[in-house]
Every structure is written in structure tokens, then in C-alpha cells.
Design a protein around this motif. Structure first.
Motif, PDB file in Angstrom:
ATOM      1  N   THR A 130     -26.831  14.784 -15.845  1.00 49.05           N
ATOM      2  CA  THR A 130     -26.860  16.135 -16.407  1.00 49.05           C
ATOM      3  C   THR A 130     -25.597  16.416 -17.198  1.00 49.05           C
ATOM      4  O   THR A 130     -25.648  16.976 -18.306  1.00 49.05           O
ATOM      5  CB  THR A 130     -27.002  17.173 -15.277  1.00 49.05           C
ATOM      6  N   LYS A 133     -25.741  14.561 -20.617  1.00 55.87           N
ATOM      7  CA  LYS A 133     -26.654  15.213 -21.564  1.00 55.87           C
ATOM      8  C   LYS A 133     -26.012  16.453 -22.172  1.00 55.87           C
ATOM      9  O   LYS A 133     -26.074  16.674 -23.398  1.00 55.87           O
ATOM     10  CB  LYS A 133     -27.962  15.590 -20.867  1.00 55.87           C
ATOM     11  N   LYS A 134     -25.384  17.278 -21.335  1.00 54.20           N
ATOM     12  CA  LYS A 134     -24.787  18.514 -21.833  1.00 54.20           C
ATOM     13  C   LYS A 134     -23.537  18.223 -22.666  1.00 54.20           C
ATOM     14  O   LYS A 134     -23.273  18.904 -23.662  1.00 54.20           O
ATOM     15  CB  LYS A 134     -24.467  19.447 -20.665  1.00 54.20           C
ATOM     16  N   LEU A 136     -23.037  15.529 -24.521  1.00 48.74           N
ATOM     17  CA  LEU A 136     -23.493  15.025 -25.828  1.00 48.74           C
ATOM     18  C   LEU A 136     -24.128  16.130 -26.661  1.00 48.74           C
ATOM     19  O   LEU A 136     -24.072  16.090 -27.893  1.00 48.74           O
ATOM     20  CB  LEU A 136     -24.478  13.870 -25.634  1.00 48.74           C
ATOM     21  N   HIS A 137     -24.721  17.118 -26.001  1.00 51.44           N
ATOM     22  CA  HIS A 137     -25.262  18.255 -26.749  1.00 51.44           C
ATOM     23  C   HIS A 137     -24.131  19.031 -27.422  1.00 51.44           C
ATOM     24  O   HIS A 137     -24.264  19.485 -28.567  1.00 51.44           O
ATOM     25  CB  HIS A 137     -26.051  19.170 -25.806  1.00 51.44           C
ATOM     26  N   GLU A 138     -23.007  19.173 -26.705  1.00 50.07           N
ATOM     27  CA  GLU A 138     -21.857  19.883 -27.269  1.00 50.07           C
ATOM     28  C   GLU A 138     -21.060  19.003 -28.227  1.00 50.07           C
ATOM     29  O   GLU A 138     -20.415  19.504 -29.143  1.00 50.07           O
ATOM     30  CB  GLU A 138     -20.929  20.357 -26.138  1.00 50.07           C
ATOM     31  N   PRO A 140     -22.154  16.054 -30.303  1.00 50.85           N
ATOM     32  CA  PRO A 140     -23.184  15.113 -30.778  1.00 50.85           C
ATOM     33  C   PRO A 140     -22.606  13.939 -31.564  1.00 50.85           C
ATOM     34  O   PRO A 140     -23.309  12.940 -31.767  1.00 50.85           O
ATOM     35  CB  PRO A 140     -24.078  15.991 -31.661  1.00 50.85           C
ATOM     36  N   ILE A 143     -23.090  10.592 -29.790  1.00 49.98           N
ATOM     37  CA  ILE A 143     -24.412  10.070 -29.421  1.00 49.98           C
ATOM     38  C   ILE A 143     -24.561   8.609 -29.836  1.00 49.98           C
ATOM     39  O   ILE A 143     -25.101   7.784 -29.094  1.00 49.98           O
ATOM     40  CB  ILE A 143     -25.532  10.933 -30.034  1.00 49.98           C
TER      41      ILE A 143
END
Length: 448
Positions: A130, A133-134, A136-138, A140, A143
């Protein structure tokens, strides 16, 4: 190289931070009431190619309950030592390093109530997934970066589960990441194999005479039997008794470097004073974690670093919940994850095992024992392969260690190093990292 990253503040807003400052950091709420703190130290070397070629290394510390953003960053591989003194052989010369205070409750990570601690390696892996994922969302821009997990001690057990969670998430198309492998440093993969290895290790080092040897062997066998009977909490209690028995018989041999005894100048007087009762699981855990929470580091993290970061909640102190992290995982502490590592190899994941010659708690004898149990198709050829020396530069080339590899498994034995290899042999450790990140799987390692 100068880069700019975005990071969420504590109120959820987004700010831009120039990485010529001292790191990028933030919190991720991995579950309701469970907040994980992270610290990114960006790559500071020379770029050849594009930014997507720069590896991202996630560093997982041990314990459980030892802080990666504290000990790993400021006393092992980050760009600064305690007091913001530059480190000569920092790993940021080869990659961006993402330190994570994991499991929740470790370091600056915190939980709002006692029900939010983790209790199993699977729960730890789920939180880390988790978090990733968060993150990499912040961020990117990471990635596509080659992603490696590098670990130490209990961090290796967590790294194995985390790597499995990444592979499974990729198979579900639930995660987009350029995962390149996992490195297990002096890692608590098979607790029973280490427990059984302590007796011959200490005997060979002339640290146990016959009567003490018999006592230690008897407790070690009881620990093995408890694990075999499924009494994992009892096995953890016997592990604590075994460590106490060994310490008493060896004039307090140092668990992280068997050449040393009665080490106290780098430990935490606060943690040791709080070890009540003076025996049992709590006392053993605090003795082991005291090194990771030594007085100089604790003062630095709760003082200068806290002020520098500026987003730590007022009721959170660095290391304030770390002992509780260990307590909550005591039922999982003696669980073996050799099969998880075996499964990673069978899935084609590059796995590196590295061990310090002088380490006691995760000694090479124990590491060899669990590696002998691997059923991965390349295991036979790996064991049959000959190790080759590698070197660091000096007045004359010094043997830094030995290395061998077959297919997607590699192993390094680091000479004159204990449990904390980057601290004991920083130049050799940096050389190893470069080979893991950039080198092909080969026997002929160059001189660093």
C-alpha cells in the motif's frame, strides 16, 4: 544532479521540494490510523543515460522496530551521518535510496491505537505494498525506475514477503513498477537454522567451553522443538532465554560482531534502563534494539531531524512505539520464510544474499543452512559453483570478500564485517551495491 519532487504535507497539500536540501520525506496512511514515515535521498552521482535508468533502492531495516530513516539513513548508507556530517561512501552515489520506517510504529511511523500494529509478515507486506502504491502515485517519476529492495536483519524477512507481494500485484495488473530484485543482508530468514548454528559458531571461536556448550545446545534444541510443535510464542521466549544464556557464558559477546564483548558505548541508556524485567523476550528485544536507538542517534532524530522535517505530529517521538512493534510480532518472530525466498527464485526474481563474516545473530553458518534447503532448479549448480574473491583498492588490493552466482541467485561473504556491513566495510558494501544494480551476474567482480 539537481531534481525536484512533489510530496504531500501533513494536511494533504502538495509542495515542491528541491533535492539540494536534505532529503524528501512524508507520511503515507497505509490503513486507517496507521501512518508510515518515509525519507527519500535522491541519487547524487553522475547520470549516464536518462533519469529512468537511475535505480530506486528501498531500504528495509531490521528489529523488527529498528528505523530505516534513522539508523539506515544516518548511520549506514545515507549521504549524512549524525550531525549532518557528509558520508564518503553513501549509497546515493549509485541510486536514489528510499528509507521506510516499517512496520508501522517504527521510528517516526506511528499508530493511533494499539489495534493498528502488525502481527504477521503478511500484514507487513500488505502495508508496504500500500505504501509503495501511494508513494508512486505521489512520485510518478519513479514508476519506470529500476526498483530494488535491499534489506538488513529482520528487514530481510520483511523484504522477502514484500517482494512476493509486488510480484503478485504485478500478476494481477494491480501495480506498475520496474521491479529488478531483492537483496537479503544478514537476514533472519530461518530463525531455527540460526539458533542451531550459534553453538558450533561459538565453539569454533573458542567462546564456549564444554559445560556452557551443553547448556546452550540444550536450549537451542528446546527452541527448535517449540517451533516444530507450532508453539511460536514459546519459541520466541526460548530464543530470548538462549540469547541470555549465551551472553552470560561469553562475557556478553556482541551479537552484531563476534570479535567484540560488553559493547555499550553505542547503545541507548534510555532503552536499556527501560528493560524491565531484566530477562525474557522484552529484555532481549530491547538489548538488540538498543544499538539502533543509541543515545546520539535518538537525540539527533528527536532534535535536529525533527525540526528539519517539520511535519512530525506533536505526540509522536522517534522510536516511541518501536518496542511495541517487536512485542506485537513476537508470535511471528520465529516463523521461517525460506519457502518464500525459494518461491521468488522460482518466479525468476533476482535474489542476492549477503553476509558479514563476523556476524553472530545471523551468522553465515545459519545462512548456509537455510540456503541448502532451497529447491529452486538452479540450487544444485549454485552450491557447486566456486566462490571468487573481490577486492577494494588500497596500498595493495585487499580481499573484501567472496562472491558467487548462478542464474538469478548471487551471494556475497563480506570479510571483516559484522551484522551492519555498510558501517563496518563501507567501501566494499558500495562496491557490492554497484554490482547488484549495474553489473551482470558474473564471477569476476572488478576491483573497487
Amino acid at each position: 544532479m539537481e531534481q525536484t519532487f512533489s510530496t504531500g504535507s501533513i494536511d494533504g497539500s502538495v509542495v515542491e521540494i528541491n533535492t539540494k536540501s536534505k532529503g524528501v520525506y512524508g507520511f503515507v496512511e497505509v490503513r486507517s490510523g496507521a501512518h508510515m514515515f518515509w525519507w527519500l535521498e535522491p541519487f547524487a552521482g553522475e547520470v549516464s543515460g536518462t533519469s529512468n535508468d537511475i535505480p530506486l533502492v528501498i531500504w528495509l531495516q531490521g528489529g523488527p522496530g529498528a528505523s530505516g530513516t534513522g539508523y539506515g539513513n544516518f548511520q549506514e548508507v545515507g549521504p549524512y551521518d549524525v550531525g549532518w556530517k557528509p558520508r564518503k561512501h553513501s549509497w546515493v552515489q549509485k541510486a536514489s535510496i528510499l528509507f521506510v520506517d516499517n512496520p508501522v510504529g517504527t521510528g517516526f511511523s506511528y499508530v493511533k491505537d494499539g489495534t493498528n500494529f502488525t502481527h504477521t509478515n503478511a500484514e507487513i507486506a500488505a502495508d508496504l505494498l500500500t505504501f509503495l502504491k501511494k508513494f508512486l502515485h505521489e512520485q510518478p517519476e519513479f514508476i519506470g525506475a529500476p526498483l530494488h529492495i535491499v534489506s538488513e536483519s529482520y528487514g530481510g524477512k520483511m523484504a522477502a514477503g514484500f517482494a512476493r507481494a509486488i510480484i503478485d500485484a504485478q500478476a494481477r495488473e494491480d501495480l506498475k513498477v520496474n521491479f529488478r530484485g531483492v537483496a537479503l543482508g544478514d537476514s533472519w530468514i530461518s530463525p531455527v537454522d540460526y539458533v542451531l548454528a550459534w553453538t558450533p559458531f561459538l565453539k569454533a571461536w573458542s567462546l564456549l567451553e564444554d559445560v556452557a556448550l551443553a547448556n546452550v545446545s540444550q536450549v537451542a534444541l528446546r527452541t527448535q522443538q517449540a517451533v516444530g510443535n507450532g508453539n511460536l510464542t514459546g519459541a520466541t521466549a526460548l530464543w530470548a532465554l538462549l540469547e541470555e544464556t549465551i551472553s552470560n557464558a561469553t562475557d556478553n559477546v556482541d551479537w552484531y560482531n563476534a570479535l567484540l564483548h560488553n559493547v555499550d558505548d553505542e547503545e541507548s541508556s534510555v532503552w536499556l534502563a527501560a528493560a524491565v524485567p531484566t530477562s525474557g523476550v522484552a529484555a532481549s528485544a530491547r538489548r538488540l534494539l538498543a544499538r539502533y536507538h543509541n543515545d546520539a542517534l535518538a537525540d539527533f532524530m528527536n532534535g535536529s531531524v525533527r525540526k528539519h522535517v517539520g511535519i512530525i505530529p506533536g505526540n509522536v517521538s522517534w522510536g516511541g512505539q518501536s518496542a511495541k512493534v517487536f512485542d506485537e510480532l513476537s508470535g511471528d518472530f520465529m516463523v521461517d520464510v525460506t519457502e518464500v525466498v525459494d518461491g521468488l527464485l522460482k518466479s525468476g526474481v533476482p535474489v542476492t544474499v549477503y553476509n558479514g563474516q563476523l556476524d553472530l545473530i545471523c551468522c553465515t553458518l545459519g545462512t548456509d543452512a537455510w540456503m541448502d534447503q532451497l529447491t529452486w532448479e538452479g540450487a544444485g549448480a549454485f552450491h557447486a559453483a566456486s566462490s571468487k574473491p573481490f577486492y577494494v583498492k588500497g596500498k595493495r588490493a585487499q580481499t573484501a570478500g567472496f562472491y558467487k552466482a548462478h542464474k538469478n541467485l548471487a551471494m556475497y561473504i563480506m570479510l571483516n564485517a559484522g551484522h551492519m556491513i555498510p558501517s563496518d566495510q563501507p567501501k566494499a558494501a558500495l562496491h557490492m551495491l554497484e554490482h547488484i544494480l549495474y553489473g551482470k551476474r558474473r564471477i569476476d567482480m572488478p576491483v573497487a
